[in-house]
Scaffold this motif. Structure first.
Motif, PDB file in Angstrom:
ATOM      1  N   LYS A  70      -1.695 -32.716 -18.448  1.00  0.00           N
ATOM      2  CA  LYS A  70      -0.402 -32.082 -18.161  1.00  0.00           C
ATOM      3  C   LYS A  70      -0.020 -31.092 -19.253  1.00  0.00           C
ATOM      4  N   ILE A  71      -0.188 -31.507 -20.507  1.00  0.00           N
ATOM      5  CA  ILE A  71       0.245 -30.646 -21.602  1.00  0.00           C
ATOM      6  C   ILE A  71      -0.704 -29.461 -21.778  1.00  0.00           C
ATOM      7  N   ILE A  72      -1.972 -29.626 -21.409  1.00  0.00           N
ATOM      8  CA  ILE A  72      -2.914 -28.506 -21.488  1.00  0.00           C
ATOM      9  C   ILE A  72      -2.424 -27.354 -20.618  1.00  0.00           C
ATOM     10  N   GLN A  73      -1.844 -27.688 -19.467  1.00  0.00           N
ATOM     11  CA  GLN A  73      -1.366 -26.651 -18.540  1.00  0.00           C
ATOM     12  C   GLN A  73      -0.272 -25.781 -19.147  1.00  0.00           C
ATOM     13  N   SER A  74       0.522 -26.351 -20.063  1.00  0.00           N
ATOM     14  CA  SER A  74       1.633 -25.596 -20.634  1.00  0.00           C
ATOM     15  C   SER A  74       1.355 -25.104 -22.052  1.00  0.00           C
ATOM     16  N   ALA A  75       0.156 -25.326 -22.528  1.00  0.00           N
ATOM     17  CA  ALA A  75      -0.180 -24.939 -23.899  1.00  0.00           C
ATOM     18  C   ALA A  75      -0.555 -23.463 -23.984  1.00  0.00           C
ATOM     19  N   ASN A  76      -0.325 -22.894 -25.156  1.00  0.00           N
ATOM     20  CA  ASN A  76      -0.782 -21.521 -25.385  1.00  0.00           C
ATOM     21  C   ASN A  76      -2.287 -21.560 -25.647  1.00  0.00           C
ATOM     22  N   PRO A  77      -2.959 -20.406 -25.683  1.00  0.00           N
ATOM     23  CA  PRO A  77      -4.423 -20.409 -25.831  1.00  0.00           C
ATOM     24  C   PRO A  77      -4.928 -21.154 -27.075  1.00  0.00           C
ATOM     25  N   GLU A  78      -4.264 -21.011 -28.193  1.00  0.00           N
ATOM     26  CA  GLU A  78      -4.696 -21.706 -29.409  1.00  0.00           C
ATOM     27  C   GLU A  78      -4.545 -23.216 -29.253  1.00  0.00           C
ATOM     28  N   GLN A  79      -3.415 -23.637 -28.706  1.00  0.00           N
ATOM     29  CA  GLN A  79      -3.187 -25.063 -28.475  1.00  0.00           C
ATOM     30  C   GLN A  79      -4.192 -25.592 -27.472  1.00  0.00           C
ATOM     31  N   ARG A  80      -4.418 -24.823 -26.426  1.00  0.00           N
ATOM     32  CA  ARG A  80      -5.327 -25.254 -25.362  1.00  0.00           C
ATOM     33  C   ARG A  80      -6.719 -25.518 -25.921  1.00  0.00           C
ATOM     34  N   ASP A  81      -7.180 -24.671 -26.825  1.00  0.00           N
ATOM     35  CA  ASP A  81      -8.495 -24.864 -27.432  1.00  0.00           C
ATOM     36  C   ASP A  81      -8.567 -26.203 -28.151  1.00  0.00           C
ATOM     37  N   GLN A  82      -7.560 -26.507 -28.939  1.00  0.00           N
ATOM     38  CA  GLN A  82      -7.531 -27.781 -29.661  1.00  0.00           C
ATOM     39  C   GLN A  82      -7.452 -28.953 -28.690  1.00  0.00           C
ATOM     40  N   LEU A  83      -6.615 -28.836 -27.685  1.00  0.00           N
ATOM     41  CA  LEU A  83      -6.442 -29.912 -26.720  1.00  0.00           C
ATOM     42  C   LEU A  83      -7.703 -30.129 -25.882  1.00  0.00           C
ATOM     43  N   LEU A  84      -8.397 -29.065 -25.562  1.00  0.00           N
ATOM     44  CA  LEU A  84      -9.643 -29.209 -24.799  1.00  0.00           C
ATOM     45  C   LEU A  84     -10.711 -29.931 -25.616  1.00  0.00           C
ATOM     46  N   ARG A  85     -10.708 -29.732 -26.937  1.00  0.00           N
ATOM     47  CA  ARG A  85     -11.649 -30.475 -27.787  1.00  0.00           C
ATOM     48  C   ARG A  85     -11.311 -31.966 -27.772  1.00  0.00           C
ATOM     49  N   VAL A  86     -10.015 -32.283 -27.812  1.00  0.00           N
ATOM     50  CA  VAL A  86      -9.596 -33.687 -27.741  1.00  0.00           C
ATOM     51  C   VAL A  86      -9.981 -34.269 -26.387  1.00  0.00           C
ATOM     52  N   GLU A  87      -9.801 -33.483 -25.329  1.00  0.00           N
ATOM     53  CA  GLU A  87     -10.171 -33.951 -23.995  1.00  0.00           C
ATOM     54  C   GLU A  87     -11.668 -34.253 -23.921  1.00  0.00           C
ATOM     55  N   GLN A  88     -12.477 -33.414 -24.541  1.00  0.00           N
ATOM     56  CA  GLN A  88     -13.932 -33.649 -24.564  1.00  0.00           C
ATOM     57  C   GLN A  88     -14.246 -34.966 -25.265  1.00  0.00           C
ATOM     58  N   GLN A  89     -13.541 -35.253 -26.356  1.00  0.00           N
ATOM     59  CA  GLN A  89     -13.754 -36.508 -27.075  1.00  0.00           C
ATOM     60  C   GLN A  89     -13.371 -37.709 -26.215  1.00  0.00           C
ATOM     61  N   ILE A  90     -12.295 -37.556 -25.454  1.00  0.00           N
ATOM     62  CA  ILE A  90     -11.884 -38.627 -24.534  1.00  0.00           C
ATOM     63  C   ILE A  90     -12.990 -38.874 -23.504  1.00  0.00           C
ATOM     64  N   HIS A  91     -13.505 -37.794 -22.915  1.00  0.00           N
ATOM     65  CA  HIS A  91     -14.575 -37.929 -21.916  1.00  0.00           C
ATOM     66  C   HIS A  91     -15.792 -38.630 -22.501  1.00  0.00           C
ATOM     67  N   GLN A  92     -16.162 -38.264 -23.710  1.00  0.00           N
ATOM     68  CA  GLN A  92     -17.323 -38.884 -24.350  1.00  0.00           C
ATOM     69  C   GLN A  92     -17.094 -40.380 -24.551  1.00  0.00           C
ATOM     70  N   LEU A  93     -15.904 -40.742 -25.013  1.00  0.00           N
ATOM     71  CA  LEU A  93     -15.599 -42.155 -25.226  1.00  0.00           C
ATOM     72  C   LEU A  93     -15.560 -42.907 -23.896  1.00  0.00           C
ATOM     73  N   GLN A  94     -14.963 -42.307 -22.876  1.00  0.00           N
ATOM     74  CA  GLN A  94     -14.937 -42.944 -21.559  1.00  0.00           C
ATOM     75  C   GLN A  94     -16.369 -43.185 -21.067  1.00  0.00           C
ATOM     76  N   ASN A  95     -17.236 -42.204 -21.239  1.00  0.00           N
ATOM     77  CA  ASN A  95     -18.625 -42.362 -20.813  1.00  0.00           C
ATOM     78  C   ASN A  95     -19.320 -43.478 -21.582  1.00  0.00           C
ATOM     79  N   ARG A  96     -19.096 -43.531 -22.893  1.00  0.00           N
ATOM     80  CA  ARG A  96     -19.704 -44.601 -23.692  1.00  0.00           C
ATOM     81  C   ARG A  96     -19.210 -45.962 -23.244  1.00  0.00           C
ATOM     82  N   MET A  97     -17.940 -46.054 -22.890  1.00  0.00           N
ATOM     83  CA  MET A  97     -17.388 -47.323 -22.431  1.00  0.00           C
ATOM     84  C   MET A  97     -17.999 -47.724 -21.090  1.00  0.00           C
TER      85      MET A  97
END
Length: 87
Positions: free
Chosen positions: A56-83
């Protein structure tokens, strides 16, 4: 509406806490005498909840914020996959 800096930092801090808990549950599940399956499932659910919040917050983030948030999202995906894989 652009995400403000405090909202973004608070969400990232919350996500890190949930990810740390999920990683602890994954580590515990790998042991010879694993912990509670309920705790593991709860950690997975919390991880999914913060992931949905992050989307939700990625949708309202500016480009710089979005880049940081997308990296966090990637980490979430990796952890979900490991689980899911138990690795």
């Amino acid at each position: 509406m652009m995400a403000n800096y405090n909202q973004m930092e608070e969400l990232i801090a919350e996500i890190r806490t949930v990810m740390d808990d999920a990683q602890a549950q994954l580590d515990d599940a790998r042991r010879v005498n694993p912990g509670s399956p309920g705790d593991f499932l709860e950690a997975q659910q919390h991880l999914e909840e913060v992931h949905l919040e992050l989307e939700k917050i990625i949708q309202s983030a500016n480009p710089e914020q979005r880049d940081q948030l997308l990296r966090v999202e990637q980490q979430i995906h990796q952890l979900q996959n490991r689980m899911i894989l138990g690795i």
